[in-house]
Each structure stands twice: as C-alpha cells, then as structure tokens.
Motif scaffolding. Sequence first.
Motif, PDB file in Angstrom:
ATOM      1  N   SER A 217     -33.569  93.571 -27.412  1.00 47.46           N
ATOM      2  CA  SER A 217     -32.677  92.405 -27.498  1.00 47.46           C
ATOM      3  C   SER A 217     -31.605  92.369 -26.412  1.00 47.46           C
ATOM      4  CB  SER A 217     -31.993  92.372 -28.872  1.00 47.46           C
ATOM      5  OG  SER A 217     -32.940  92.383 -29.907  1.00 47.46           O
ATOM      6  N   ASP A 218     -31.227  91.145 -26.032  1.00 43.25           N
ATOM      7  CA  ASP A 218     -30.059  90.923 -25.162  1.00 43.25           C
ATOM      8  C   ASP A 218     -28.799  90.758 -26.006  1.00 43.25           C
ATOM      9  OD1 ASP A 218     -31.525  90.810 -22.649  1.00 43.25           O
ATOM     10  OD2 ASP A 218     -32.335  88.913 -23.387  1.00 43.25           O
ATOM     11  N   ARG A 219     -28.944  90.022 -27.105  1.00 42.17           N
ATOM     12  CA  ARG A 219     -27.857  89.871 -28.072  1.00 42.17           C
ATOM     13  C   ARG A 219     -28.411  90.133 -29.461  1.00 42.17           C
ATOM     14  NH1 ARG A 219     -25.484  85.002 -29.017  1.00 42.17           N
ATOM     15  NH2 ARG A 219     -27.346  83.892 -28.292  1.00 42.17           N
ATOM     16  N   VAL A 220     -27.513  90.455 -30.401  1.00 38.52           N
ATOM     17  CA  VAL A 220     -27.918  90.781 -31.765  1.00 38.52           C
ATOM     18  C   VAL A 220     -27.084  89.966 -32.747  1.00 38.52           C
ATOM     19  CG1 VAL A 220     -28.130  92.599 -33.508  1.00 38.52           C
ATOM     20  CG2 VAL A 220     -28.581  93.128 -31.106  1.00 38.52           C
ATOM     21  N   ALA A 221     -27.769  89.383 -33.740  1.00 38.08           N
ATOM     22  CA  ALA A 221     -27.100  88.709 -34.855  1.00 38.08           C
ATOM     23  C   ALA A 221     -27.410  89.497 -36.123  1.00 38.08           C
ATOM     24  CB  ALA A 221     -27.584  87.269 -34.984  1.00 38.08           C
ATOM     25  N   VAL A 222     -26.363  89.880 -36.850  1.00 38.51           N
ATOM     26  CA  VAL A 222     -26.518  90.692 -38.067  1.00 38.51           C
ATOM     27  C   VAL A 222     -26.371  89.792 -39.286  1.00 38.51           C
ATOM     28  CG1 VAL A 222     -25.668  92.670 -39.362  1.00 38.51           C
ATOM     29  CG2 VAL A 222     -25.537  92.672 -36.863  1.00 38.51           C
ATOM     30  N   MET A 223     -27.383  89.827 -40.188  1.00 35.69           N
ATOM     31  CA  MET A 223     -27.365  88.994 -41.392  1.00 35.69           C
ATOM     32  C   MET A 223     -27.099  89.832 -42.635  1.00 35.69           C
ATOM     33  SD  MET A 223     -30.264  86.000 -41.248  1.00 35.69           S
ATOM     34  CE  MET A 223     -29.632  85.294 -42.777  1.00 35.69           C
ATOM     35  N   TYR A 224     -26.388  89.230 -43.573  1.00 32.75           N
ATOM     36  CA  TYR A 224     -26.180  89.849 -44.878  1.00 32.75           C
ATOM     37  C   TYR A 224     -26.162  88.756 -45.931  1.00 32.75           C
ATOM     38  CZ  TYR A 224     -24.135  92.498 -48.735  1.00 32.75           C
ATOM     39  OH  TYR A 224     -23.916  93.092 -49.964  1.00 32.75           O
ATOM     40  N   LEU A 225     -27.077  88.820 -46.872  1.00 33.26           N
ATOM     41  CA  LEU A 225     -27.133  87.916 -48.015  1.00 33.26           C
ATOM     42  C   LEU A 225     -27.067  86.441 -47.594  1.00 33.26           C
ATOM     43  CD1 LEU A 225     -27.422  88.422 -51.066  1.00 33.26           C
ATOM     44  CD2 LEU A 225     -24.966  88.068 -51.279  1.00 33.26           C
ATOM     45  N   GLY A 226     -27.921  86.077 -46.637  1.00 33.09           N
ATOM     46  CA  GLY A 226     -28.046  84.672 -46.257  1.00 33.09           C
ATOM     47  C   GLY A 226     -27.064  84.172 -45.233  1.00 33.09           C
TER      48      GLY A 226
END
Length: 311
Positions: A217-226
């Motif tokens: 990845s170049d950037r990362v998005a972290v998800m939690y519970l929607g």
Amino acid sequence: MALIEITDLKKYFPIQSMFGAHGAVKAVDGVSFKVEEGETLGLVGESGCGKTTVSRCILRLIEPTAGRIVFDGTDITGIPQSQMRPLRKDMQIVFQDPYSSLDPRMTVGDIIFEPLTVHGSGADKHEVILDSMEKVGLKEEHMWRYPHEFSGGQRQRICIARALSTNPRFLIFDEPTSSLDVSVQAQILNLIHLLQKEMNLTYLFVSHHLSVIHHISDRVAVMYLGKIVEVAHTQEIFDHQRHPYTQALLSAIPTPNPKLKRKRIILHGDVPSPINPPTGCRFHPRCIYAKEKCAKEEPMLENGIACFYPL
C-alpha cells in the motif's frame, strides 16, 4: 487527481423475521475516502468490520443504503445498472477465494475472455487470452485446462488475468492472498505490484494481514465497526499511529527478532454488535483513553483521524 471518491457511504442490512423487519445490521456506517489515480489504498481491519461490504458497494455489486460514489468525476451512486455496464470494463474485482470465483465447467481461456464476451468486444479472442495470461505468468498450454487442474496460486493468477482482460483502470483486491501459502503470497503480491507499474492501475487492496498491507500500500485506511478511524501514508501508520485502535492492531504484529519484545496492547471486551453499535465513538467501550465525551459525541474523521484524544 482522485479516481475514486467515496462520501458518507452507508450499507444497512435489514433484519428479517416472521414478524417483519426489525432493526438492521449497520455493516458500513458513514465511510469516506479517496483513491488517487495510480496509487494503492490499503483497507485494513478486523473480520466483520465492513471492508468487503465497502468494496462491493463501490462496484455496485450490492446497492448502498446511502452515500455518494464518484468514479473518474462521474457520480455512479444512483445510476441504473444499464448505465453501470459500460463502466464495469474500467472497474474490476479479484475475490478472496479463487476456486469459488471460477466456473469449473469452463476452460481457462473461456474464463479469461468471458468479460469481453459480456461487453460485446470485437477483439481477437486468442490474442486477448494469450496477452492476459502472459501478464500473469501463465503459459499458452494452460488455456485449454480447467480450474481444478491448477494450484491455489495459479487459480488466483487466472482471476487476475480475467480482471485484466478488459484493460481496467481500477482494481479491487478483496484479500487475494489470504488462502495461499506464504511463499505463493509473495509471488502474487509482487505480480500485483509489477502490473500496477506496467499498466498504471489504481488499487483498493482489502486485507486483515498487516504485513501484506505494509508491503503493497501507498496509504492505509483503518476500519473499525463500519467506520474509518484513521487514514495516513503507510509508513506513518506503521511508525507513528495515532488512533488507539490502530495502536492495538499494530502491536499484535510479531517481531522477527525473538530478543526484541514489542509492547502488546490488549483490548478488553468484545467488538460490539453492528446491530446496536455504541453511541458516540464506536471504540470507546474498549479504549483505555476514553473520556465521558467519547460516549456522547461521535468524532469526525479530520486530519486523517477520528478521535477526540489523538496521541
């Protein structure tokens, strides 16, 4: 320039019973992000956080409950499926399980050419198949075989070849290496990275495997519970994570040096139900930094983080 722009995306699955609908599973609840042209955005989080639902909503494989999806400047959120069809050549997906996503009754050649058959292309069938197979490291002799004659890694190459047959601009990889051996994972990841450079592709890479996300990845998005709780460049996420959930997630990565001990952050309690999520911040019941405000107000995603008390 952003090729994909998602704004306040929501997907609720109604709960049905013999007495009718009552409540809903809030699988995705207000997700916003952009994917710049030519980059790879890694979408990471625990199982059940809504990663796959987001990816399928983007392609309109399932219809979003609310929100806005813009592809290359065109709002595709509410357009009919007949208008979506021409766009599908530019937007493809590679699923998690390569075997279940391949028709066992079709040869590899027919599987790879099927998207062009659907879209009515006049391209030379043999040439397209060979070109796609060559890109993913398959041989001409493979085009006459069936999926059950291949290993897991080869099947995933077939899935990638099928996705590439329409010359797409945007590809979603939904945990494409989770069912493969470690050595084969590395081969597939290197192939994906090489194809991006050669074809100027844009990726949304969905995974719960943090090492894979770090590599690709170049950037990362972290998800939690929607919800997305943190977005940043990959190295920033792994070196200077700010959200308490991201810190706990990354603290679970084992270190290759047995003498080096990582400080493990243990989260107490279980992930709340998406049917009845907590008020305020979704993470506050498990957060060691939670204050009274966290239970009452929901933090917005600002400057790459959704938290009242970034560290």
